[in-house]
Design a protein around this motif. Structure first.
Motif, mmCIF file in Angstrom:
data_model
loop_
_atom_site.group_PDB
_atom_site.id
_atom_site.type_symbol
_atom_site.label_atom_id
_atom_site.label_comp_id
_atom_site.label_asym_id
_atom_site.label_seq_id
_atom_site.Cartn_x
_atom_site.Cartn_y
_atom_site.Cartn_z
ATOM 1 N N GLU A 44 0.835 -1.198 0.000
ATOM 2 C CA GLU A 44 0.000 0.000 0.000
ATOM 3 C C GLU A 44 0.878 1.259 0.000
ATOM 4 O O GLU A 44 2.042 1.230 0.383
ATOM 5 N N LYS A 45 0.272 2.352 -0.405
ATOM 6 C CA LYS A 45 0.990 3.628 -0.421
ATOM 7 C C LYS A 45 0.498 4.572 0.671
ATOM 8 O O LYS A 45 1.240 5.448 1.110
ATOM 9 N N VAL A 46 -0.747 4.392 1.089
ATOM 10 C CA VAL A 46 -1.326 5.188 2.164
ATOM 11 C C VAL A 46 -2.145 4.263 3.046
ATOM 12 O O VAL A 46 -2.922 3.452 2.534
ATOM 13 N N VAL A 47 -1.961 4.355 4.355
ATOM 14 C CA VAL A 47 -2.713 3.527 5.292
ATOM 15 C C VAL A 47 -3.356 4.435 6.332
ATOM 16 O O VAL A 47 -2.703 5.322 6.889
ATOM 17 N N LYS A 48 -4.656 4.190 6.580
ATOM 18 C CA LYS A 48 -5.385 5.031 7.531
ATOM 19 C C LYS A 48 -5.237 4.481 8.947
ATOM 20 O O LYS A 48 -5.424 3.290 9.190
ATOM 21 N N LEU A 49 -4.870 5.386 9.877
ATOM 22 C CA LEU A 49 -4.699 5.021 11.281
ATOM 23 C C LEU A 49 -5.607 5.891 12.143
ATOM 24 O O LEU A 49 -5.906 7.031 11.788
ATOM 25 N N SER A 50 -6.004 5.355 13.281
ATOM 26 C CA SER A 50 -6.802 6.110 14.254
ATOM 27 C C SER A 50 -5.964 6.321 15.504
ATOM 28 O O SER A 50 -5.644 5.365 16.222
ATOM 29 N N LEU A 51 -5.558 7.566 15.743
ATOM 30 C CA LEU A 51 -4.666 7.882 16.856
ATOM 31 C C LEU A 51 -5.226 9.044 17.669
ATOM 32 O O LEU A 51 -5.526 10.099 17.119
ATOM 33 N N VAL A 52 -5.360 8.835 18.951
ATOM 34 C CA VAL A 52 -5.824 9.861 19.893
ATOM 35 C C VAL A 52 -7.100 10.542 19.383
ATOM 36 O O VAL A 52 -7.232 11.765 19.397
ATOM 37 N N ARG A 54 -8.272 10.808 16.391
ATOM 38 C CA ARG A 54 -8.235 11.407 15.058
ATOM 39 C C ARG A 54 -7.766 10.378 14.033
ATOM 40 O O ARG A 54 -7.018 9.465 14.352
ATOM 41 N N GLU A 55 -8.203 10.580 12.794
ATOM 42 C CA GLU A 55 -7.738 9.717 11.716
ATOM 43 C C GLU A 55 -6.522 10.359 11.045
ATOM 44 O O GLU A 55 -6.521 11.558 10.756
ATOM 45 N N PHE A 56 -5.506 9.531 10.819
ATOM 46 C CA PHE A 56 -4.292 9.972 10.143
ATOM 47 C C PHE A 56 -4.055 9.093 8.917
ATOM 48 O O PHE A 56 -4.321 7.889 8.940
ATOM 49 N N HIS A 57 -3.552 9.716 7.876
ATOM 50 C CA HIS A 57 -3.159 8.971 6.687
ATOM 51 C C HIS A 57 -1.641 8.804 6.715
ATOM 52 O O HIS A 57 -0.908 9.776 6.494
ATOM 53 N N LEU A 58 -1.186 7.604 6.994
ATOM 54 C CA LEU A 58 0.248 7.328 7.033
ATOM 55 C C LEU A 58 0.753 7.147 5.610
ATOM 56 O O LEU A 58 0.340 6.236 4.891
ATOM 57 N N GLN A 355 -9.094 14.273 2.336
ATOM 58 C CA GLN A 355 -10.103 15.296 2.528
ATOM 59 C C GLN A 355 -9.509 16.542 3.191
ATOM 60 O O GLN A 355 -8.523 16.470 3.919
ATOM 61 N N ALA A 356 -10.141 17.672 2.927
ATOM 62 C CA ALA A 356 -9.731 18.908 3.597
ATOM 63 C C ALA A 356 -9.840 18.736 5.108
ATOM 64 O O ALA A 356 -10.760 18.077 5.611
ATOM 65 N N ASN A 357 -8.869 19.303 5.825
ATOM 66 C CA ASN A 357 -8.793 19.269 7.299
ATOM 67 C C ASN A 357 -8.444 17.894 7.865
ATOM 68 O O ASN A 357 -8.518 17.700 9.076
ATOM 69 N N SER A 358 -8.059 16.954 7.005
ATOM 70 C CA SER A 358 -7.613 15.651 7.507
ATOM 71 C C SER A 358 -6.098 15.691 7.726
ATOM 72 O O SER A 358 -5.404 16.593 7.262
ATOM 73 N N PHE A 359 -5.599 14.689 8.433
ATOM 74 C CA PHE A 359 -4.206 14.696 8.866
ATOM 75 C C PHE A 359 -3.380 13.666 8.092
ATOM 76 O O PHE A 359 -3.849 12.565 7.796
ATOM 77 N N VAL A 360 -2.158 14.061 7.805
ATOM 78 C CA VAL A 360 -1.201 13.189 7.121
ATOM 79 C C VAL A 360 -0.021 12.948 8.060
ATOM 80 O O VAL A 360 0.459 13.873 8.728
ATOM 81 N N LEU A 361 0.430 11.717 8.126
ATOM 82 C CA LEU A 361 1.546 11.346 8.990
ATOM 83 C C LEU A 361 2.698 10.843 8.127
ATOM 84 O O LEU A 361 2.504 9.986 7.253
#
Length: 462
Positions: A44-52, A54-58, A355-361
């Motif tokens: 995969e190139k992007v994996v979604k994680l749930s941390l504290v 919030r959702e993060f795109h690793l 999406q706008a306002n989402s987080f990237v890790l």
């Protein structure tokens, strides 16, 4: 077959716990957790994680990291994690955004031009030789606290670079204060429950005391320089504070306020002290286990510098293998091991919608050990940085100082400092690990050894 977006969502949902998501696994062992994610989803190139909560795109590929940090960097501001650091660092280069950041970066950049750095080479060598003088008095057959000694060394170097004069006598306890601040920031970032700073918890009170200590020292030094300039406006110093005080905005002619100076000096001070000390501690840890690398470095040093010579700004570029060693240390143990960004507008990463306002890790630690870009990714091998393999790798597979416009402004300072320190130390000593305690990384705000490293000194002429 699931679409790519649904597949990624299923990957995240399949392995997270109710309510807490991936937080517990991440907090328990951040590096191990991320390595497991990379191994499990290496296709995969992007994996979604749930941390504290919030959702993060690793982001797992150099190409997507380049897109975030360089190609579409204006769409990605620093994540909310940096607001915790801003409590201490203020609105300095590490934490500011937008037009204000661009103005400050432009104002601060001349302080790090190579001709300015050239003035600091001799000072770096002299400070390192001061550590050698201290070690002469150390008792034999007793391991030294290398972490503490290296922290004191980088403290001396950064204070001389910033303030010219030796002000270490005014900095008593500052390393401990910075350590308290780092631990506080790390605890806040990993916590579901965040008490306001005004709430008098023991952690909040300890953090406030630490910030007040560091801030008071920095403001006192700035004020002393300002007062001196009032008495003698023509006085100048060959240091970074002098450059920051006198630099002017080309359009407005404005200089930095005391608050701006405080924020930038504090940011440089923390980065030049904490992160470089961590990297050097890891360097000595690795060199203690690889005598063949040390031997090859000494051959190069003797050929370029002569016996016990000190690198100069002119000949340091000839020490190609030494640079490879430092690069490899920063690959395995990058002080800035992870970073977050927040998307201002929607975007695509490898076709995956952000999406706008989402987080990237972005995990620099993972990029530097990704098996697709590194042979023997977990082994210490300076040959990773020979010209041929370096050319064959994507540029953003190796970003120890970040990338794009926000690459660390002090990267050349740090490269130079690490090379000089290592060159001076290994010409006098071999390093032998104290094996009574296991050495593990501690991924706080920066990547440091979990416990202070203890190392035996072995004079090479003995």
């Amino acid at each position: 077959m699931l679409s790519k977006q649904k597949k990624l969502q299923a990957v995240a949902a399949a392995h997270k716990l109710p309510w807490v998501g991936h937080t517990l696994a991440f907090v328990k062992n951040p590096l191990g957790f991320l390595e497991k994610i990379q191994s499990r989803y290496h296709h995969e190139k992007v994996v979604k994680l749930s941390l504290v909560g919030r959702e993060f795109h690793l982001v797992l590929t150099p190409e997507d990291v380049k897109h975030v940090l360089q190609e579409n960097n204006r769409n990605y501001h620093k994540s909310e994690a940096y607001s915790v650091l801003a409590i201490f660092l203020g609105n300095g280069l590490l934490t500011s955004e937008g037009d204000f950041w661009r103005r400050q970066r432009k104002l601060a950049q001349p302080a790090f031009y190579k001709q300015r750095l050239a003035l600091m080479v001799e000072m770096m060598g002299s400070e390192t030789k001061g550590l050698l003088d201290k070690w002469v008095s150390e008792k034999e057959n007793i391991p030294i606290d290398i972490t503490k000694d290296i922290l004191n060394l980088t403290l001396g170097i950064v204070t001389k670079a910033l303030f010219s004069a030796d002000v270490k006598h005014r900095l008593e306890g500052i390393s401990e204060a910075l350590n308290d601040i780092m631990h506080y920031a790390d605890d806040i970032l990993k916590s579901f429950v965040r008490f306001p700073l005004s709430f008098p918890t023991p952690a909040n009170r300890r953090f406030k005391r630490a910030v007040q200590k560091v801030e008071g020292i920095i403001y006192d030094i700035i004020d002393a320089r300002r007062q001196e300039l009032k008495r003698n406006p023509k006085v100048r110093y060959d240091d970074l504070l002098d450059m920051l005080i006198h630099t002017k905005d080309e359009e407005t002619g404005e200089t930095m306020t005391d608050k701006q100076l405080r924020d930038e000096v504090t940011t440089i001070f923390m980065a030049g002290h904490e992160t470089t000390a961590n990297a050097l501690s890891w360097a000595l840890y690795l060199l203690a286990q690889h005598s063949e690398v040390v031997a090859k470095m000494r051959q190069e040093l003797n050929a370029v510098l002569g016996k016990n010579g000190t690198p100069t700004f002119e000949n340091i570029r000839e020490l190609k293998y030494l640079l490879q060693v430092v690069q490899e240390v920063m690959r395995l143990y990058p002080p800035a091991w992870i970073m977050g960004r927040k998307a201002l507008k929607s975007d695509l990463l490898s076709g995956y919608p952000i999406q706008a306002n989402s987080f990237v890790l972005i995990s620099i630690y993972l990029l530097h050990r990704h098996p697709d870009y590194w042979e023997r990714p977990n082994d210490f091998d300076p040959d990773h940085f020979l010209p041929e393999p370096t050319k064959s790798r994507p540029t953003y597979a190796y970003i120890p100082f970040g990338g794009g416009p926000r690459m660390c402004i002090g990267n050349n300072f740090a490269w130079m400092e690490m090379q000089i320190v290592i060159a001076v130390l290994i010409q006098k000593y071999d390093f032998v690990l104290d094996n009574t305690e296991k050495v593990e990384p501690d991924p706080l705000v920066t990547l440091r050894p979990k416990k202070n490293l203890k190392i035996y000194l072995k004079p090479i002429d003995a």
